[in-house]
Write an enzyme that holds these catalytic residues in place. Structure first.
Site, short mmCIF file in Angstrom:
data_model
loop_
_atom_site.label_atom_id
_atom_site.label_comp_id
_atom_site.label_asym_id
_atom_site.label_seq_id
_atom_site.Cartn_x
_atom_site.Cartn_y
_atom_site.Cartn_z
CG ASP A 21 -0.54 0.02 2.56
OD1 ASP A 21 0.57 -0.47 2.96
OD2 ASP A 21 -1.34 0.17 3.47
CG ASP A 155 -4.79 -1.94 8.07
OD1 ASP A 155 -4.60 -2.70 7.24
OD2 ASP A 155 -3.83 -1.49 8.78
C1 GLA Z 1 -0.67 -2.85 8.43
C2 GLA Z 1 -0.51 -1.45 7.99
C3 GLA Z 1 -1.11 -1.33 6.51
C4 GLA Z 1 -0.18 -2.42 5.40
C5 GLA Z 1 0.05 -3.59 6.08
C6 GLA Z 1 1.14 -4.49 5.41
O1 GLA Z 1 -1.76 -3.45 8.34
O2 GLA Z 1 -1.31 -0.78 8.67
O3 GLA Z 1 -1.28 -0.08 5.86
O4 GLA Z 1 0.97 -1.52 5.24
O5 GLA Z 1 0.54 -3.52 7.56
O6 GLA Z 1 0.29 -4.66 4.21
#
Ligand code: GLA
Length: 344
Positions: A21, A155
């Site tokens: 992301d 997320d």
């Molecule tokens: C966490 C972070 C997300 C993403 C994931 C890995 O969940 O909050 O933004 O980077 O790790 O994919």
């Protein structure tokens, strides 16, 4: 003005596309039925009081000057502070927070909390809800600037834009979100907690993010998703390894969408395994407890299993073949609707 509202922010599962992301790449998450509920009632002063029911703790602060705090209070103050900074005319509110997403298990209890808080505060102030991608960005600023975790938008977008029976194909280079039908037949997705609590504000996650930024800058690209495997040969380790993970993970997301489209579940499982191997060997975010959880899933008959979320602990996601019994403690997960507000 609604006197009482109830806002629900779901946690999320990420089927595939990890640490892409913040690298302008692709991911395929979905919202789940576990989440955080914030009940809010308007107050006639300019104060926010908050009660975290699960841990029996309280906070109270004035909207005239929102100061930072630690732990769960950072989320509440950050939600109010960022809405205020965005020009929302907030009113005083009394909030009660309760959730059923295990904290630190990689199911994004943090985003669930941010999303529920922001929706509750908007609703109780009778303010119009902004576009959900803009809201995701605001929630992520809560996490980046008030909590101290340099997380991306995975997320928050999953929690806000989730849709029943669908995963979301997110292209972070354009912030484009496309629903993808998640029809697994007799296969099941389960999560299994490794028992090792992770925290994003802890060093590992922020360090990986900084390594990716350094790799992109050395390659002269805006984000690692613009790089190719042949370009990264000139990077020193571990930057070349981090970049290899991002480039190959984007490719695995595309292949997973095709596998779902063709109902090729064994192929989907193979992609989950390949994602895990890359996260373990190139991104180096696995731990002994996570490897044990992956092994337990495989022994139970998973055709694919991988570490999920930021890593350094948390949950494992497994695709169980028909007829296989989930390992003890595993929880079946299905895509559910995104965040919502109701009169309470
Ligand atoms: C966490 C972070 C997300 C993403 C994931 C890995 O969940 O909050 O933004 O980077 O790790 O994919």
């Amino acid at each position: 003005m609604p006197a009482h509202v109830s806002a629900f922010g779901p946690g999320r599962v990420n089927l595939i596309g990890e640490h892409t992301d913040y690298n302008g790449g692709l991911a395929l998450p979905f919202a789940i039925s576990h989440g955080v509920t914030v009940r809010a009632a308007a107050r006639d002063d300019r104060c926010i009081s908050a009660f975290a029911a699960d841990i029996d703790e309280r906070d109270e602060f004035s909207l005239e000057a929102v100061s930072p705090a630690d732990g769960w209070r950072a989320f509440v103050r950050g939600a109010a502070g960022e809405l205020d900074r965005a020009g929302v005319a907030l009113t005083g509110a009394s909030l009660e927070i309760a959730g059923n997403v295990p904290r630190g298990a990689g199911l994004s209890s943090s985003a669930a909390l941010e999303v529920a808080l922001v929706l509750a505060l908007l609703s109780v102030a009778d303010a119009p809800e902004p576009d959900r991608i803009e809201l995701a960005k605001l929630c992520s600023r809560v996490e980046n600037e008030w909590v101290g975790a340099q997380t991306g938008l995975l997320d928050q977008i999953a929690s806000l834009c989730g849709s029943a029976d669908r995963a979301l194909l997110i292209d972070f280079s354009k912030l484009d979100v496309q629903p993808v039908a998640l029809e697994l037949g007799d296969y099941r997705l389960v999560t299994l907690d490794s028992g090792e609590e992770h925290t994003h504000a802890g060093g590992g996650y922020n360090e990986r993010r900084a390594e990716c930024a350094a790799a992109a800058s050395q390659l002269g690209v805006d984000s690692l998703s613009d790089a190719t495997l042949s370009m990264i040969e000139r990077l020193p380790e571990p930057l070349s390894l981090r970049a290899r993970h991002v480039i190959t993970e984007n490719e695995r997301v595309r292949s997973a969408v095709q596998a779902l489209d063709g109902r090729e579940m064994e192929e989907l499982g193979r992609l989950l395994d390949a994602s895990h191997a890359s996260l373990r060997d190139c991104y180096e975010v696995s731990t002994r407890a996570v490897e044990d959880a992956v092994d337990r899933c495989k022994r139970a008959g998973a055709c694919g299993a991988r570490i999920m979320g930021g890593g350094f602990g948390g949950s494992v996601l497994a695709l169980l073949a028909p007829g296989s019994a989930p390992p003890d403690g595993a929880v079946e997960v299905r895509p559910g609707p995104g965040a919502r507000v109701e009169a309470a």
